[in-house]
Scaffold this motif. Sequence first.
Motif, PDB file in Angstrom:
ATOM      1  N   TYR A  69       0.943  -1.006  -0.152  1.00 14.45           N
ATOM      2  CA  TYR A  69       0.050  -0.087   0.067  1.00 14.45           C
ATOM      3  C   TYR A  69       0.993   1.190  -0.004  1.00 14.45           C
ATOM      4  CZ  TYR A  69      -3.699   3.337   1.032  1.00 14.45           C
ATOM      5  OH  TYR A  69      -4.713   4.241   1.196  1.00 14.45           O
ATOM      6  N   THR A  70       0.550   2.161  -0.937  1.00 16.43           N
ATOM      7  CA  THR A  70       1.193   3.535  -0.849  1.00 16.43           C
ATOM      8  C   THR A  70       0.139   4.617  -0.321  1.00 16.43           C
ATOM      9  OG1 THR A  70       0.675   3.669  -3.271  1.00 16.43           O
ATOM     10  CG2 THR A  70       3.089   2.837  -2.626  1.00 16.43           C
ATOM     11  N   ILE A  71       0.540   5.490   0.305  1.00 14.79           N
ATOM     12  CA  ILE A  71      -0.015   6.658   0.730  1.00 14.79           C
ATOM     13  C   ILE A  71      -0.591   7.627  -0.340  1.00 14.79           C
ATOM     14  CG2 ILE A  71      -0.307   8.546   2.210  1.00 14.79           C
ATOM     15  CD1 ILE A  71       2.217   7.372   3.749  1.00 14.79           C
ATOM     16  N   GLY A  72      -1.960   7.817  -0.354  1.00 14.23           N
ATOM     17  CA  GLY A  72      -2.670   8.616  -1.358  1.00 14.23           C
ATOM     18  C   GLY A  72      -3.233   9.902  -0.926  1.00 14.23           C
ATOM     19  N   ILE A  73      -3.881  10.618  -1.982  1.00  9.40           N
ATOM     20  CA  ILE A  73      -4.296  12.017  -1.676  1.00  9.40           C
ATOM     21  C   ILE A  73      -5.561  11.589  -0.874  1.00  9.40           C
ATOM     22  CG2 ILE A  73      -5.581  13.936  -2.565  1.00  9.40           C
ATOM     23  CD1 ILE A  73      -3.560  13.902  -4.919  1.00  9.40           C
ATOM     24  N   GLY A  74      -5.962  12.005   0.463  1.00 12.63           N
ATOM     25  CA  GLY A  74      -7.213  12.080   1.034  1.00 12.63           C
ATOM     26  C   GLY A  74      -6.916  11.041   2.234  1.00 12.63           C
ATOM     27  N   ASP A  75      -6.023  10.219   2.362  1.00  8.29           N
ATOM     28  CA  ASP A  75      -5.437   9.238   3.346  1.00  8.29           C
ATOM     29  C   ASP A  75      -5.391  10.630   4.530  1.00  8.29           C
ATOM     30  OD1 ASP A  75      -6.027   7.390   2.112  1.00  8.29           O
ATOM     31  OD2 ASP A  75      -3.773   6.892   1.730  1.00  8.29           O
ATOM     32  N   VAL A  76      -5.692   9.951   5.810  1.00  6.45           N
ATOM     33  CA  VAL A  76      -5.228  10.602   7.082  1.00  6.45           C
ATOM     34  C   VAL A  76      -4.251   9.820   7.765  1.00  6.45           C
ATOM     35  CG1 VAL A  76      -6.076  11.451   9.136  1.00  6.45           C
ATOM     36  CG2 VAL A  76      -7.418  11.648   7.286  1.00  6.45           C
ATOM     37  N   ARG A 119       5.699  21.747   4.629  1.00  5.04           N
ATOM     38  CA  ARG A 119       4.896  20.537   3.831  1.00  5.04           C
ATOM     39  C   ARG A 119       5.922  19.646   3.374  1.00  5.04           C
ATOM     40  NH1 ARG A 119       0.202  22.950   2.569  1.00  5.04           N
ATOM     41  NH2 ARG A 119      -0.231  21.079   1.127  1.00  5.04           N
ATOM     42  N   VAL A 120       5.506  18.393   3.669  1.00  6.77           N
ATOM     43  CA  VAL A 120       6.225  17.139   3.322  1.00  6.77           C
ATOM     44  C   VAL A 120       5.503  16.308   2.432  1.00  6.77           C
ATOM     45  CG1 VAL A 120       7.369  15.249   4.293  1.00  6.77           C
ATOM     46  CG2 VAL A 120       7.482  17.263   5.484  1.00  6.77           C
ATOM     47  N   ARG A 121       6.133  16.046   1.031  1.00  2.00           N
ATOM     48  CA  ARG A 121       5.200  15.232   0.227  1.00  2.00           C
ATOM     49  C   ARG A 121       5.408  13.808   0.650  1.00  2.00           C
ATOM     50  NH1 ARG A 121       3.147  16.813  -4.702  1.00  2.00           N
ATOM     51  NH2 ARG A 121       4.548  18.741  -4.644  1.00  2.00           N
ATOM     52  N   ILE A 122       4.403  13.080   0.803  1.00  2.00           N
ATOM     53  CA  ILE A 122       4.539  11.642   1.054  1.00  2.00           C
ATOM     54  C   ILE A 122       3.854  10.724   0.272  1.00  2.00           C
ATOM     55  CG2 ILE A 122       5.283  12.234   3.397  1.00  2.00           C
ATOM     56  CD1 ILE A 122       2.188  11.405   4.340  1.00  2.00           C
ATOM     57  N   ALA A 123       2.936  11.282  -0.743  1.00  2.39           N
ATOM     58  CA  ALA A 123       1.793  10.632  -1.706  1.00  2.39           C
ATOM     59  C   ALA A 123       2.778   9.701  -2.484  1.00  2.39           C
ATOM     60  CB  ALA A 123       1.059  11.671  -2.493  1.00  2.39           C
ATOM     61  N   GLY A 124       2.340   8.600  -2.958  1.00  2.00           N
ATOM     62  CA  GLY A 124       2.864   7.651  -3.585  1.00  2.00           C
ATOM     63  C   GLY A 124       3.964   6.889  -2.792  1.00  2.00           C
ATOM     64  N   MET A 125       4.049   6.943  -1.390  1.00  6.17           N
ATOM     65  CA  MET A 125       5.396   6.200  -0.690  1.00  6.17           C
ATOM     66  C   MET A 125       4.859   5.068   0.142  1.00  6.17           C
ATOM     67  SD  MET A 125       7.620   9.112   0.762  1.00  6.17           S
ATOM     68  CE  MET A 125       8.807  10.173  -0.464  1.00  6.17           C
ATOM     69  N   THR A 126       5.373   4.227   0.306  1.00 11.84           N
ATOM     70  CA  THR A 126       4.877   3.397   1.463  1.00 11.84           C
ATOM     71  C   THR A 126       4.966   3.889   2.903  1.00 11.84           C
ATOM     72  OG1 THR A 126       7.058   2.415   1.755  1.00 11.84           O
ATOM     73  CG2 THR A 126       5.591   1.237   0.242  1.00 11.84           C
ATOM     74  N   VAL A 127       4.305   3.409   3.735  1.00 15.66           N
ATOM     75  CA  VAL A 127       4.250   3.760   5.230  1.00 15.66           C
ATOM     76  C   VAL A 127       5.923   4.136   5.561  1.00 15.66           C
ATOM     77  CG1 VAL A 127       3.768   3.474   7.719  1.00 15.66           C
ATOM     78  CG2 VAL A 127       2.055   3.169   5.843  1.00 15.66           C
ATOM     79  N   ASP A 128       6.735   2.876   5.413  1.00 14.18           N
ATOM     80  CA  ASP A 128       8.123   2.861   5.858  1.00 14.18           C
ATOM     81  C   ASP A 128       8.854   4.109   5.195  1.00 14.18           C
ATOM     82  OD1 ASP A 128       7.766   0.810   7.421  1.00 14.18           O
ATOM     83  OD2 ASP A 128       8.345  -0.840   5.933  1.00 14.18           O
ATOM     84  N   ALA A 129       8.625   4.138   3.869  1.00 16.59           N
ATOM     85  CA  ALA A 129       9.393   5.127   3.109  1.00 16.59           C
ATOM     86  C   ALA A 129       9.123   6.613   3.771  1.00 16.59           C
ATOM     87  CB  ALA A 129       9.240   5.263   1.621  1.00 16.59           C
ATOM     88  N   ALA A 130       7.515   6.791   3.895  1.00 16.48           N
ATOM     89  CA  ALA A 130       7.330   7.977   4.263  1.00 16.48           C
ATOM     90  C   ALA A 130       7.487   8.387   5.835  1.00 16.48           C
ATOM     91  CB  ALA A 130       5.839   8.177   4.443  1.00 16.48           C
ATOM     92  N   GLU A 131       7.919   7.361   6.632  1.00 14.84           N
ATOM     93  CA  GLU A 131       8.165   7.439   8.041  1.00 14.84           C
ATOM     94  C   GLU A 131       9.917   7.842   7.739  1.00 14.84           C
ATOM     95  OE1 GLU A 131       8.534   3.677  10.654  1.00 14.84           O
ATOM     96  OE2 GLU A 131       7.010   5.091  11.715  1.00 14.84           O
ATOM     97  N   ASP A 132      10.648   7.089   7.126  1.00 10.76           N
ATOM     98  CA  ASP A 132      12.027   7.681   6.794  1.00 10.76           C
ATOM     99  C   ASP A 132      12.199   9.032   6.330  1.00 10.76           C
ATOM    100  OD1 ASP A 132      12.694   5.010   7.719  1.00 10.76           O
ATOM    101  OD2 ASP A 132      12.888   4.474   5.367  1.00 10.76           O
ATOM    102  N   LEU A 133      11.381   9.518   5.541  1.00 14.96           N
ATOM    103  CA  LEU A 133      11.550  10.876   5.377  1.00 14.96           C
ATOM    104  C   LEU A 133      10.990  11.886   6.151  1.00 14.96           C
ATOM    105  CD1 LEU A 133      11.520  13.252   2.874  1.00 14.96           C
ATOM    106  CD2 LEU A 133       9.234  12.648   2.099  1.00 14.96           C
TER     107      LEU A 133
END
Length: 417
Positions: A69-76, A119-133
Amino acid sequence: MTAETLIQANRSTYAPKTLPAVFSITAGNGQGVASRGPGALPDAPSSQDAGRHQQLTLKAPPAVDPGPYTIGIGDVVVLSTPATQNTVQELSGLLAAQNSRNGYTVQDDGSVNIPDVGRVRIAGMTVDAAEDLLFQRLVENQFDPTFSLEIAEFKSRRVSIGGAVGNPRIVPITLTPLYLDEALAAAGSVSVSDIDLGSVRIYREGRLYEIPLTDLYARADLQRTRLIAGDSVFVDTDYQLDRAESYFEQQIRLTQTRLSGRSQALDELTAQVQLRRADFVEGRDNFESRLSHGAVDQDYVYLTGEVVSQSRYPLPFEQRASLADALFDSANGVAKETGDVSEVYVLRASSDARELGAVTAWHLDYRSAANLTLATRFELRPNDIIFIAENPVTKWGRTIQQITPSLITTPIVAAAN
């Protein structure tokens, strides 16, 4: 100048001039444009009892594996941080006295806006990748990066279920795969009087697939058909394909409307960012213009004696300058041919108005590299005077230049007499 006198010199209070706030913020900070949407999902076409029997054909969709699963627009997303043992919070907006959970909606530009981070762009990332960013961004902003990232609401990837089901609805796709039997169960299960006359139609990426209910209940592999984002599932009981197609058409129009709304919102956000950026650029240009014309209150120290140029050295904004900074400035430093590096003085007037004329002087001999390290730690203060004495050779040469004309002219005067 010794370590002890250096400490005494640096004890005097001094706050460097600060740059205007326009130099510290970016056009991406602030409130974004709220996500747009077309409103509630249209009602699915009604399903009437079948009046005729037609031959059903099994045409199951191919197996798919969309990956993690990758994070998308609208996710909280939620940043969860551990409890701290004191009331001083290291991360403003994220930490509280007890465990804190703060939700952030992924905006139309694919980013979340975190207080004091931006602002941090995380759309299209997995949870692990977004957490690292996010970890990296928190470290860059000098915050304690102890946190965990979770998705609290899944809104970017969904499957619509309609037709002869107990509760037509939109089913979100979460971190775990969504299968056909689970989706039907979430919509209240299939509601038909005769499974021989019913089928499940799946509309995916412009193709229509059909699974008769008799085959669906007889085969576990069909029940475990994996659904992907954008699928539309319609349970049909009377084989009137036009009714199912009408439902799918509604889903297509709904998707197009949502995309149009998001595109408009993104255009508005881009326009706002450009306007903010233009304001910031204008503000910075105005400040730099005022600075170049001497209309900005700035602190200086003054260099005199055997220096490249008798001038004043501007103290930097928002940080402190050392004696070494001024000495090794290419435009103002020590004159190589005439300056005596063993005779460097810093003169500082008393800050007490009642002590007019009281001056403290520090002497630096930086022929030794060890002494030069003191210059890198000696903090300059506004209106300090840096004086460089002339070296002995230069002093002697200038004396000779003054004496030589008199030696030449004396015999001439005597002869005339």
